[in-house]
Write an enzyme that holds these catalytic residues in place. Structure first.
Site, PDB file in Angstrom:
ATOM      1  N   TYR A 115       0.954  -1.162  -0.038  1.00  0.00           N
ATOM      2  CA  TYR A 115      -0.009   0.262   0.047  1.00  0.00           C
ATOM      3  C   TYR A 115       0.755   1.262   0.133  1.00  0.00           C
ATOM      4  O   TYR A 115       0.725   2.114  -0.846  1.00  0.00           O
ATOM      5  CB  TYR A 115      -0.776   0.090   1.324  1.00  0.00           C
ATOM      6  CG  TYR A 115      -1.826   1.003   1.347  1.00  0.00           C
ATOM      7  CD1 TYR A 115      -3.026   1.219   0.383  1.00  0.00           C
ATOM      8  CD2 TYR A 115      -1.653   2.302   2.117  1.00  0.00           C
ATOM      9  CE1 TYR A 115      -3.964   1.871   0.645  1.00  0.00           C
ATOM     10  CE2 TYR A 115      -2.379   3.335   2.082  1.00  0.00           C
ATOM     11  CZ  TYR A 115      -3.844   3.175   1.548  1.00  0.00           C
ATOM     12  OH  TYR A 115      -4.526   4.284   1.453  1.00  0.00           O
TER      13      TYR A 115
ATOM     14  N   LYS B 171       1.300   4.075  -2.809  1.00  0.00           N
ATOM     15  CA  LYS B 171       0.915   5.614  -2.589  1.00  0.00           C
ATOM     16  C   LYS B 171       2.058   6.487  -2.627  1.00  0.00           C
ATOM     17  O   LYS B 171       1.778   7.662  -3.219  1.00  0.00           O
ATOM     18  CB  LYS B 171       0.448   5.617  -1.190  1.00  0.00           C
ATOM     19  CG  LYS B 171      -1.054   4.896  -1.017  1.00  0.00           C
ATOM     20  CD  LYS B 171      -2.101   5.522  -1.819  1.00  0.00           C
ATOM     21  CE  LYS B 171      -3.528   4.948  -1.711  1.00  0.00           C
ATOM     22  NZ  LYS B 171      -4.646   5.424  -2.397  1.00  0.00           N
TER      23      LYS B 171
END
Ligand code: NDP
Length: 247
Positions: free
Chosen positions: A155, A159
């Site tokens: 994740y 990002k």
């Protein structure tokens, strides 16, 4: 802020932050298309609420990790509204585990939706924006793309990738009157954070000067600002909305 006559696409607009964004743009006068990968009924409910406000709306099932689906979404929104003024790359997912236990599928699934999906939709929407010599792209990243977080390497990488992507594309298309920015929320009450334990929430709250988790609506001001005329000279930036957590 006035978005009358503007056409907006919000990916992942069926619930959470995306839903709040879609409704906020509509309240400010925009026509809005919302896309989800699975829960079409949720997207349709958002579209219905938008239509009740007298705006045009569109709900589509489009998995942004798929090149074809993302390009078709942008084509259909352009056909419905005549153009796209604002693209919000909000669709996102997580599959958390410590790195040593993370399998390739969990890595790929998160990178494919969060980062590749942002690439797909941006590339598709840019064609029209370059032609019309105007456009706003807002990518939803996360403070975790700046700070990192144990158990979320996939994740966080996705990002952080969105931030690099935002800066690169901002440099590429600035001369065409298009701005590309990112918004980095902290911890927001949504389906994505619903699985946090009480102990985790307590630890997070300890680090938030404003003393609460954010609500989806807390993210809207930053996104609408970056999409507005007030932000005409801002591009390639990351606006953090985290209650002061990273201050
Ligand atoms: P939610 O899980 O509540 O909502 C995610 C939305 O995205 C759903 O509508 C989901 O619908 C849709 N979606 C998921 N995968 C895809 C896909 N492949 N294609 C199209 N749509 C998809 O998440 P949040 O509202 O919390 O998060 C929104 C964004 O904000 C994400 O990018 C997230 O990473 C980011 N963010 C969230 C934070 C938080 O604390 N909540 C903090 C920082 C950033 P469906 O399942 O039907 O596809």
């Amino acid at each position: 802020m006035d978005f009358s006559g503007k056409a907006v696409v919000v990916t992942g607009g069926g619930r959470g932050i995306g839903r709040a964004l879609a409704l906020a743009f509509a309240r400010c006068g925009a026509d809005v298309a919302v896309a989800v990968s699975r829960d079409l009924a949720a997207a349709e409910a958002v579209a219905e609420e938008i239509a009740k406000q007298g705006r045009r709306s569109l709900a589509r099932r489009a998995d942004v990790s798929q090149w074809q689906a993302a390009h078709q979404l942008i084509e259909e929104a352009t056909a419905a509204f005549g153009k796209i003024d604002v693209l919000v790359n909000n669709a996102g997912t997580n599959r958390d585990s410590l790195l040593l236990r993370m399998n390739e599928e969990d890595w790929d699934a998160v990178l494919d939706v969060n980062l590749k999906g942002t690439f797909h939709c941006t590339q598709a929407a840019l064609r029209g924006m370059v032609r019309q010599r105007s456009g706003r792209i807002i990518n939803i990243t996360s403070i975790l793309g700046l700070t990192g977080n144990p158990g979320q390497a996939n994740y966080c990488a996705s990002k952080a990738g969105i931030i690099g992507f935002t800066r690169a594309v901002a440099r590429e298309v600035g001369s065409r009157g298009i701005t590309v920015n990112a918004v980095a929320p902290g911890y927001i009450h949504t389906h994505m954070t619903a699985g946090l334990s009480e102990a985790q929430v307590a630890e997070i709250l300890r680090r938030i000067p404003l003393g609460r988790l954010g609500e989806s609506e807390d993210v809207c001001g930053a996104v609408l600002f970056l999409a507005s005329d007030a932000a005409a000279y801002i591009t390639g930036q990351v606006l953090i909305v985290d209650g002061g957590m990273t201050a």
